[in-house]
Design a protein around this motif. Structure first.
Motif, PDB file in Angstrom:
ATOM      1  N   ASP A 112       9.360 -11.815  12.690  1.00  0.00           N
ATOM      2  CA  ASP A 112       8.518 -10.690  12.268  1.00  0.00           C
ATOM      3  C   ASP A 112       7.056 -10.976  12.587  1.00  0.00           C
ATOM      4  OD1 ASP A 112       7.902  -8.194  10.568  1.00  0.00           O
ATOM      5  OD2 ASP A 112       6.732  -9.761   9.568  1.00  0.00           O
ATOM      6  N   PHE A 113       6.664 -12.254  12.532  1.00  0.00           N
ATOM      7  CA  PHE A 113       5.271 -12.598  12.794  1.00  0.00           C
ATOM      8  C   PHE A 113       4.872 -12.283  14.231  1.00  0.00           C
ATOM      9  CE2 PHE A 113       1.573 -15.447  13.171  1.00  0.00           C
ATOM     10  CZ  PHE A 113       0.883 -15.064  12.028  1.00  0.00           C
ATOM     11  N   PHE A 114       5.812 -12.394  15.172  1.00  0.00           N
ATOM     12  CA  PHE A 114       5.488 -12.021  16.555  1.00  0.00           C
ATOM     13  C   PHE A 114       5.250 -10.512  16.659  1.00  0.00           C
ATOM     14  CE2 PHE A 114       7.873 -16.026  17.328  1.00  0.00           C
ATOM     15  CZ  PHE A 114       6.821 -16.740  17.872  1.00  0.00           C
ATOM     16  N   ASN A 115       6.019  -9.721  15.922  1.00  0.00           N
ATOM     17  CA  ASN A 115       5.758  -8.280  15.875  1.00  0.00           C
ATOM     18  C   ASN A 115       4.377  -8.025  15.281  1.00  0.00           C
ATOM     19  OD1 ASN A 115       5.714  -5.651  14.196  1.00  0.00           O
ATOM     20  ND2 ASN A 115       7.427  -5.305  15.596  1.00  0.00           N
ATOM     21  N   TYR A 116       4.051  -8.755  14.229  1.00  0.00           N
ATOM     22  CA  TYR A 116       2.746  -8.632  13.579  1.00  0.00           C
ATOM     23  C   TYR A 116       1.618  -8.999  14.550  1.00  0.00           C
ATOM     24  CZ  TYR A 116      -1.107 -10.382  10.597  1.00  0.00           C
ATOM     25  OH  TYR A 116      -2.328 -10.649  10.039  1.00  0.00           O
ATOM     26  N   LEU A 117       1.773 -10.094  15.271  1.00  0.00           N
ATOM     27  CA  LEU A 117       0.745 -10.512  16.223  1.00  0.00           C
ATOM     28  C   LEU A 117       0.558  -9.476  17.327  1.00  0.00           C
ATOM     29  CD1 LEU A 117       1.666 -14.285  16.600  1.00  0.00           C
ATOM     30  CD2 LEU A 117      -0.479 -13.397  15.674  1.00  0.00           C
ATOM     31  N   GLY A 118       1.639  -8.881  17.759  1.00  0.00           N
ATOM     32  CA  GLY A 118       1.546  -7.922  18.848  1.00  0.00           C
ATOM     33  C   GLY A 118       1.041  -6.564  18.450  1.00  0.00           C
ATOM     34  N   HIS A 119       1.239  -6.165  17.192  1.00  0.00           N
ATOM     35  CA  HIS A 119       0.987  -4.767  16.829  1.00  0.00           C
ATOM     36  C   HIS A 119       0.192  -4.549  15.556  1.00  0.00           C
ATOM     37  CE1 HIS A 119       3.712  -2.816  19.821  1.00  0.00           C
ATOM     38  NE2 HIS A 119       4.127  -4.069  19.898  1.00  0.00           N
ATOM     39  N   ARG A 120      -0.131  -5.608  14.803  1.00  0.00           N
ATOM     40  CA  ARG A 120      -0.756  -5.368  13.503  1.00  0.00           C
ATOM     41  C   ARG A 120      -1.938  -6.278  13.200  1.00  0.00           C
ATOM     42  NH1 ARG A 120       4.079  -6.402   9.775  1.00  0.00           N
ATOM     43  NH2 ARG A 120       5.171  -7.205  11.624  1.00  0.00           N
ATOM     44  N   THR A 121      -2.599  -6.800  14.235  1.00  0.00           N
ATOM     45  CA  THR A 121      -3.766  -7.656  13.974  1.00  0.00           C
ATOM     46  C   THR A 121      -5.081  -7.024  14.406  1.00  0.00           C
ATOM     47  OG1 THR A 121      -3.494  -8.806  16.105  1.00  0.00           O
ATOM     48  CG2 THR A 121      -2.410  -9.775  14.170  1.00  0.00           C
ATOM     49  N   PHE A 122      -5.040  -6.092  15.357  1.00  0.00           N
ATOM     50  CA  PHE A 122      -6.274  -5.451  15.829  1.00  0.00           C
ATOM     51  C   PHE A 122      -6.617  -4.305  14.876  1.00  0.00           C
ATOM     52  CE2 PHE A 122      -8.951  -2.770  18.537  1.00  0.00           C
ATOM     53  CZ  PHE A 122      -9.787  -3.712  19.105  1.00  0.00           C
ATOM     54  N   ILE A 123      -7.196  -4.685  13.739  1.00  0.00           N
ATOM     55  CA  ILE A 123      -7.511  -3.736  12.666  1.00  0.00           C
ATOM     56  C   ILE A 123      -8.945  -3.964  12.223  1.00  0.00           C
ATOM     57  CG2 ILE A 123      -6.943  -3.030  10.299  1.00  0.00           C
ATOM     58  CD1 ILE A 123      -4.080  -3.909  10.825  1.00  0.00           C
ATOM     59  N   ALA A 124      -9.683  -2.889  12.070  1.00  0.00           N
ATOM     60  CA  ALA A 124     -11.085  -2.988  11.661  1.00  0.00           C
ATOM     61  C   ALA A 124     -11.204  -3.639  10.281  1.00  0.00           C
ATOM     62  CB  ALA A 124     -11.710  -1.591  11.642  1.00  0.00           C
ATOM     63  N   ASN A 125     -12.238  -4.458  10.128  1.00  0.00           N
ATOM     64  CA  ASN A 125     -12.575  -5.091   8.846  1.00  0.00           C
ATOM     65  C   ASN A 125     -11.515  -6.080   8.354  1.00  0.00           C
ATOM     66  OD1 ASN A 125     -14.990  -3.500   8.659  1.00  0.00           O
ATOM     67  ND2 ASN A 125     -13.739  -1.796   7.892  1.00  0.00           N
TER      68      ASN A 125
END
Length: 385
Positions: free
Chosen positions: A59-72
């Motif tokens: 799941d962390f690879f999914n997170y790295l690919g799609h859920r880290t480029f977030i403002a603030n």
């Protein structure tokens, strides 16, 4: 397909783990199905042994690919062994679009320390490396990466798609897409309940848009409850004026004026199947990876091999999708065999794991049940009661 993945200093795995899907020439044909990479892996072990932590890595690879480029964003959702200050390390080796990649990352909660992408043609070659917020290595086709500004909390895989770079290769896009197809019921804090990720209304809309998916689900539910021969998806307008979808389950052999059931009339197991099978279908359709913690919850033991075989059967799995799961069901080990079973154990708070074919013993054979050996504690990974 995933070839292998692993992590170090990740949750309860201090010294790390490596999970391999690869099968060598010694694996019987009825297990490999002619594949050099397994399409299923089952993870067994006692409660709190660390089984779910293995799934969290995917799941962390999914997170790295799609859920880290977030403002603030102010931190990364990663946990080291007992929250120590050493970096967490993860890697995954996989093949997509006939290209083999290895992705490695080292990070803390505060920042990404290193991120490296390797590509293998004739040999494994690093094509991009990032040290903290600087690109320190890249091939010529990635010169446009010099134009972007990296953030300590955002991965390259999630950052690059947010910029319109005209001259750049397809590798980051390939990895981004692949990580997006790792789905299931596991999040940063562990297994999510059905209520957190599945909604019968959303599942119904999915089936309304995909008649083939509905046919797929109807066939499997019929195996579980033969009285249900047909599922129709209907719609209505709710009090807010929105269109919503819902299922009706028909029992065509019932000779009464009412021969149908709502989802609330069904068992927990059948309700779970109706909702969860959207993910099974989606992964089989896209060639992705299904990650399921305790996939046997609410399901009869004899149904479990049917779900596993969706991935081993080339007729239902034409895109080389993969399924990795945990289960407390014991007999599923016998269905998987030693080449597709990972056992997890824990000593002094530290987890470790091994694939059963790594045990140097003639006791485990493909033509003998493994579950009795596990039950007797001869393989490890059992509760110490």
């Amino acid at each position: 397909m995933i070839l292998s993945f692993g992590a170090k200093n990740f949750w309860s795995f201090k010294d790390g783990f490596d999970i391999s899907f690869e099968l060598n020439s010694k694996v019987p044909k009825d297990i490999s199905m002619g594949r050099s990479t397994s399409s299923v892996i089952g993870v067994k072990g006692a409660n709190s042994s660390g089984k779910t932590q293995i799934l969290k890595a995917l799941d962390f690879f999914n997170y790295l690919g799609h859920r880290t480029f977030i403002a603030n964003r102010e931190s990364l959702y990663v946990e080291s062994f007992f929250d120590n200050d050493d970096p967490v390390e993860l890697y995954i080796e996989f093949e997509t679009k006939a290209i083999r990649y290895t992705y490695e990352i080292e990070l803390t909660k505060k920042e990404i320390l290193r991120e490296t992408i390797y590509k293998k043609k004739s040999r494994k070659t690093p094509i991009i490396e990032r040290i903290k917020n600087q690109i320190t290595k890249r091939t010529s086709e990635y010169s446009d990466l010099d134009l972007i500004s990296l953030k300590p909390y955002a991965s390259l895989i999630n950052t690059v798609p947010n910029f319109k770079l005209e001259s750049i290769g397809n590798d980051i896009e390939n990895i981004y897409d692949y990580f997006g197809n790792i789905i299931g019921n596991v999040g940063a804090r562990g297994a999510l309940s059905d209520a957190e990720i599945y909604c019968y209304k959303e599942a119904s809309q999915y089936y309304s848009d995909s008649p083939e998916a509905l046919e797929f689900t109807t066939r499997i539910i019929n195996k579980c409850d033969p009285s249900i021969t047909r599922i129709d998806i209907l719609d209505r307008t709710n009090e807010k004026g929105d269109r919503e979808f819902f299922p009706i389950f028909y029992c065509d052999d019932i000779q009464y004026s009412k021969n149908w059931l709502t989802i609330y009339d069904l068992s927990d197991g059948t309700q779970a199947l109706f909702k969860r099978l959207t993910q099974y279908w989606n992964v089989l359709l896209t060639g992705g990876v299904l990650v399921m913690d305790e996939f046997d919850t609410h399901l009869h033991p004899e149904l479990l091999p049917i779900l596993v075989d969706l991935f081993t059967d080339r007729n239902t799995n034409q895109k080389d999708a993969q399924f990795i799961f945990t289960s407390h069901n014991l007999e599923i080990i016998d269905h998987l065999g030693k080449y597709r079973t990972i056992l997890v154990d824990k000593v002094n708070g530290e987890s470790y794991c091994y694939r059963l074919d790594e045990i140097p013993s003639e006791v485990i054979r493909n033509d003998r049940p493994i579950s009795n050996l596990y039950r007797e504690g001869k393989l490890g990974g059992v509760p110490k009661l």
